[in-house]
Design a protein around this motif. Structure first.
Motif, short mmCIF file in Angstrom:
data_model
loop_
_atom_site.label_atom_id
_atom_site.label_comp_id
_atom_site.label_asym_id
_atom_site.label_seq_id
_atom_site.Cartn_x
_atom_site.Cartn_y
_atom_site.Cartn_z
N LYS A 387 -40.40 37.09 27.58
CA LYS A 387 -39.80 37.20 28.91
C LYS A 387 -38.28 37.16 28.81
O LYS A 387 -37.59 36.49 29.56
CB LYS A 387 -40.32 36.09 29.84
N HIS A 388 -37.77 37.92 27.85
CA HIS A 388 -36.34 37.88 27.55
C HIS A 388 -35.49 38.31 28.74
O HIS A 388 -34.44 37.75 28.99
CB HIS A 388 -36.03 38.78 26.35
N TYR A 389 -35.95 39.33 29.48
CA TYR A 389 -35.15 39.86 30.58
C TYR A 389 -35.79 39.66 31.95
O TYR A 389 -35.18 40.05 32.96
CB TYR A 389 -34.89 41.36 30.37
N GLY A 390 -36.99 39.09 32.02
CA GLY A 390 -37.62 38.89 33.33
C GLY A 390 -38.99 38.27 33.17
O GLY A 390 -39.69 38.49 32.18
N GLU A 391 -39.38 37.48 34.17
CA GLU A 391 -40.65 36.75 34.09
C GLU A 391 -41.76 37.50 34.81
O GLU A 391 -41.52 38.25 35.76
CB GLU A 391 -40.47 35.35 34.69
N PRO A 392 -43.03 37.27 34.38
CA PRO A 392 -44.16 38.04 34.92
C PRO A 392 -44.41 37.84 36.41
O PRO A 392 -44.95 38.74 37.06
CB PRO A 392 -45.35 37.58 34.11
N TRP A 393 -44.04 36.70 36.98
CA TRP A 393 -44.33 36.49 38.40
C TRP A 393 -43.63 37.53 39.28
O TRP A 393 -44.09 37.84 40.39
CB TRP A 393 -43.93 35.07 38.83
N ARG A 394 -42.53 38.08 38.77
CA ARG A 394 -41.79 39.09 39.55
C ARG A 394 -42.64 40.33 39.79
O ARG A 394 -42.42 41.08 40.75
CB ARG A 394 -40.50 39.48 38.82
N LEU A 395 -43.63 40.57 38.91
CA LEU A 395 -44.50 41.73 39.06
C LEU A 395 -45.31 41.70 40.35
O LEU A 395 -45.80 42.73 40.82
CB LEU A 395 -45.45 41.82 37.87
N LEU A 396 -45.48 40.50 40.92
CA LEU A 396 -46.41 40.32 42.04
C LEU A 396 -45.71 40.23 43.39
O LEU A 396 -46.36 39.96 44.41
CB LEU A 396 -47.23 39.04 41.80
N GLN A 397 -44.42 40.47 43.44
CA GLN A 397 -43.70 40.41 44.71
C GLN A 397 -44.14 41.56 45.62
O GLN A 397 -44.36 42.69 45.17
CB GLN A 397 -42.19 40.49 44.46
N PRO A 398 -44.24 41.30 46.91
CA PRO A 398 -44.70 42.35 47.84
C PRO A 398 -43.65 43.43 48.08
O PRO A 398 -43.99 44.54 48.49
CB PRO A 398 -45.01 41.58 49.12
N THR A 399 -42.38 43.11 47.84
CA THR A 399 -41.30 44.07 48.09
C THR A 399 -41.15 45.01 46.91
O THR A 399 -41.69 44.79 45.82
CB THR A 399 -39.98 43.32 48.30
N LEU A 400 -40.37 46.06 47.11
CA LEU A 400 -39.98 46.92 46.00
C LEU A 400 -38.91 46.23 45.16
O LEU A 400 -38.13 45.42 45.67
CB LEU A 400 -39.43 48.25 46.52
N GLY A 401 -38.85 46.53 43.89
CA GLY A 401 -37.82 45.96 43.03
C GLY A 401 -36.44 46.36 43.49
O GLY A 401 -36.19 47.52 43.80
N LYS A 402 -35.52 45.40 43.54
CA LYS A 402 -34.17 45.70 44.03
C LYS A 402 -33.28 46.29 42.93
O LYS A 402 -32.31 46.98 43.20
CB LYS A 402 -33.53 44.45 44.63
N ASP A 403 -33.59 45.94 41.68
CA ASP A 403 -32.85 46.49 40.55
C ASP A 403 -33.67 46.24 39.28
O ASP A 403 -34.80 45.74 39.35
CB ASP A 403 -31.45 45.86 40.42
N MET A 404 -33.10 46.55 38.14
CA MET A 404 -33.84 46.42 36.89
C MET A 404 -34.12 44.97 36.52
O MET A 404 -35.04 44.68 35.74
CB MET A 404 -33.06 47.11 35.76
N GLY A 405 -33.34 44.06 37.07
CA GLY A 405 -33.56 42.64 36.78
C GLY A 405 -34.67 42.03 37.61
O GLY A 405 -35.03 40.86 37.41
N ASP A 406 -35.23 42.81 38.53
CA ASP A 406 -36.24 42.29 39.45
C ASP A 406 -37.63 42.76 39.01
O ASP A 406 -38.38 43.36 39.79
CB ASP A 406 -35.93 42.76 40.87
N GLY A 407 -37.97 42.50 37.75
CA GLY A 407 -39.27 42.86 37.21
C GLY A 407 -39.52 42.08 35.93
O GLY A 407 -38.80 41.13 35.61
N TRP A 408 -40.54 42.47 35.19
CA TRP A 408 -40.83 41.84 33.89
C TRP A 408 -40.37 42.79 32.80
O TRP A 408 -40.85 43.92 32.72
CB TRP A 408 -42.32 41.53 33.75
N GLU A 409 -39.43 42.33 31.98
CA GLU A 409 -38.92 43.15 30.89
C GLU A 409 -38.82 42.33 29.62
O GLU A 409 -38.31 41.20 29.63
CB GLU A 409 -37.54 43.73 31.24
N THR A 410 -39.25 42.91 28.52
CA THR A 410 -39.23 42.22 27.24
C THR A 410 -38.07 42.72 26.38
O THR A 410 -37.48 43.78 26.66
CB THR A 410 -40.55 42.45 26.48
N ALA A 411 -37.76 41.96 25.34
CA ALA A 411 -36.75 42.40 24.39
C ALA A 411 -37.29 43.53 23.52
O ALA A 411 -38.50 43.72 23.41
CB ALA A 411 -36.34 41.22 23.50
#
Length: 537
Positions: A387-411
């Motif tokens: 979870k270097h750049y984002g945690e998995p719980w962000r995947l479950l938000q009801p809204t659309l991602g606001k930017d690249m930091g608003d999701g789950w991203e690995t190194a």
């Protein structure tokens, strides 16, 4: 190419004062330009306008400016370079400063410093067309300096025409990253400095806007003789002492006639390049008196009637938008997977990466069944490999991602292969490297999964190559036990950037779609980022 009537009221160029420009002439009138007897006059006061004594004294030499002496000792390029910054041997001829030059609100769209370039010119015998774009120094002149082609002149000067037609050139205007995008062309400045017996009698300018049509741009460049060579090998600079053959001119004319040029400056007379007559300034009007709303455009065609020389061309524009990316051509995003039997792919942006209306994407539209994975129903990100750049719980938000930091991203995997290879059968990247995350549904899918959306919004350069989605049923567990049975929901499938990938049970795109599901496991190959995972049932 159709030429607009120079006397048309709508398109008549205006001077700075707003009146149709008129000029005093030397020894005659503007129709005849009959100034051949000026050299015989005794003083500047004999002329119809103010002119420095230096101009009068040197006129005998300037009048024969395109005749080459037997012993040519310099090239024009060397000459202009050598005299730049030195006024000792230059003819005294100073133009009033441009009111636009030091005004930050205006940009010269026709300046080499803003990446404007000449693509084609019918003739560049005495001086090359790229000199028109030189905004680093004022036009230079030394009265007794000659080169192999003739009198050294700082501007674009063509030969005395001996073939049918007239001379013209194509100029690629300033690139959008150095000039105001979608701006307003306000004023044209044409400087005939030092071209006194060899200036262009009349000129017109046409404009073409195909900034958002890259194929037309490539077609034009490929069809203009030597344009590609000029751009690639000479950075848009011409070669003095050269000219196009009649066949090449005909080929170029045919290429430009295929495009929809519009008149920017109708055919307009120019005056010789003496101090008091050298500068021509035209505002661009419309029928209602407002400035014509040209975008910065892509190309202009400068027409000499029929031949001669001009020292500098400046096209002043102002910005009409705050969008600094407007007018910049972006290559389309590469979409490895598009809508087909595997899934429906709906991009968040157009094929150039510009955001579209997200209200029309599938996740924003109403659906008969609830989004069981949503945080609002109690969904949770349970575990992940990285979870270097984002945690998995962000995947479950009801809204659309606001930017690249608003999701789950690995190194990026440091052990990734030096050179990636594709498997000859599956055509996926041939590597065991992957990352995973486990998500708990807010409400278990008791009747199975009806729809799945995997969203890579904003992940344009770091989306996964491919993904696998599995499910399990361990309703009472927060984290499924090690011996729980995981089964396939979506077998390994390619992903595309910045898009919603929609899988429907009704279309047979979800495996084991009627099994109960309490958790899902998303595996991404080999690494990367995902914005949202939505499970409906």
């Amino acid at each position: 190419m159709a030429e607009m009537n120079p006397e048309s009221k709508e398109m008549s160029p205006k001077s700075v004062t707003g009146e149709t420009p008129t000029f005093d002439t030397i020894g005659g009138n503007s129709e005849g330009n009959n100034y051949g007897d000026v050299a015989a006059m005794d003083s500047a006061t004999s002329l119809g306008h103010s002119i420095s004594a230096t101009n009068v004294v040197d006129f005998d030499k300037m009048h024969g400016g395109d005749a080459a002496p037997a012993s040519a000792s310099a090239t024009a390029t060397e000459a202009v370079t050598s005299i730049a910054g030195s006024k000792d041997d230059t003819c005294l001829n100073v133009s009033p400063a441009s009111p636009y030059e030091d005004n930050d609100a205006f940009t010269n769209l026709c300046a080499s410093s803003n990446n404007a370039k000449v693509l084609f010119a019918t003739d560049e015998w005495f001086a090359t067309a790229d000199n028109l774009l030189n905004d680093s120094i004022a036009p230079q002149f030394v009265d007794d300096l000659y080169c192999e082609q003739g009198k050294v002149m700082d501007g674009w000067e063509t030969r005395r025409r001996r073939e049918a037609g007239h001379d013209w050139c194509i100029i690629q205007l300033a690139s959008a990253d150095t000039a105001p995008p979608n701006g307003v062309i306000h004023t044209i400045e044409i400087d005939t400095a030092h071209f006194t017996g060899n200036h262009v009698p009349s000129i017109s300018i046409e404009i073409l806007d195909i900034n958002t049509k890259p194929q037309q741009r490539m077609d034009l460049i490929s069809k203009l003789p030597h344009a590609m060579e000029r751009l690639v090998l000479h950075d848009g600079r011409g070669i003095q002492g050269t000219g196009m053959t009649p066949t090449e001119v005909e080929q170029a004319e045919h290429a430009v006639q295929q495009l929809q040029w519009q008149s920017l400056l109708p055919k307009t007379p120019l005056q010789p390049g003496f101090e008091s007559t050298r500068m021509h300034r035209f505002q661009i009007p419309t029928a209602n008196g407002q400035h014509r709303q040209w975008t910065s455009g892509t190309y202009i065609r400068v027409n000499y009637y029929p031949d001669g020389g001009v020292a500098r061309l400046r096209i002043w524009g102002t910005s009409a938008t705050d969008d600094n990316d407007a007018g910049i051509y972006k290559r389309p995003l590469y979409m490895p997977i598009t809508t087909g039997p595997i899934c429906t792919v709906v991009p968040h942006s157009d094929n150039h990466g510009d955001d579209e209306d997200d209200d029309s994407t599938p996740s924003r539209l109403s659906y008969d069944l609830p989004e069981l994975s949503s945080l609002t129903l109690g969904g949770a990100g349970i575990a992940c490999s990285n979870k270097h750049y984002g945690e998995p719980w962000r995947l479950l938000q009801p809204t659309l991602g606001k930017d690249m930091g608003d999701g789950w991203e690995t190194a990026r995997h440091p052990q990734r292969p030096s050179v990636l290879q594709k498997h000859p059968v599956t055509h996926f990247i041939d590597s065991p490297l992957m990352d995973w995350s486990i998500l708990k549904l807010g409400t278990p899918a008791a009747a199975g999964v009806a729809r799945i959306i995997l969203d890579t919004k904003h992940f344009r350069g770091n989306y996964p190559e491919s993904v696998v989605l599995e499910g399990c049923c361990d309703v009472d567990a927060h984290l499924p036990s090690d011996d729980v049975e995981w089964f396939s929901l979506i077998p390994r499938v390619r992903m595309s950037p910045d898009a919603e990938h929609v899988f429907e049970r009704s279309l047979g795109q979800i495996e084991n779609s009627v099994k109960q599901v309490s958790h899902v496991r998303l595996s991404i190959y080999p690494d990367g980022g995902v914005s949202r995972v939505r499970i409906y049932g």
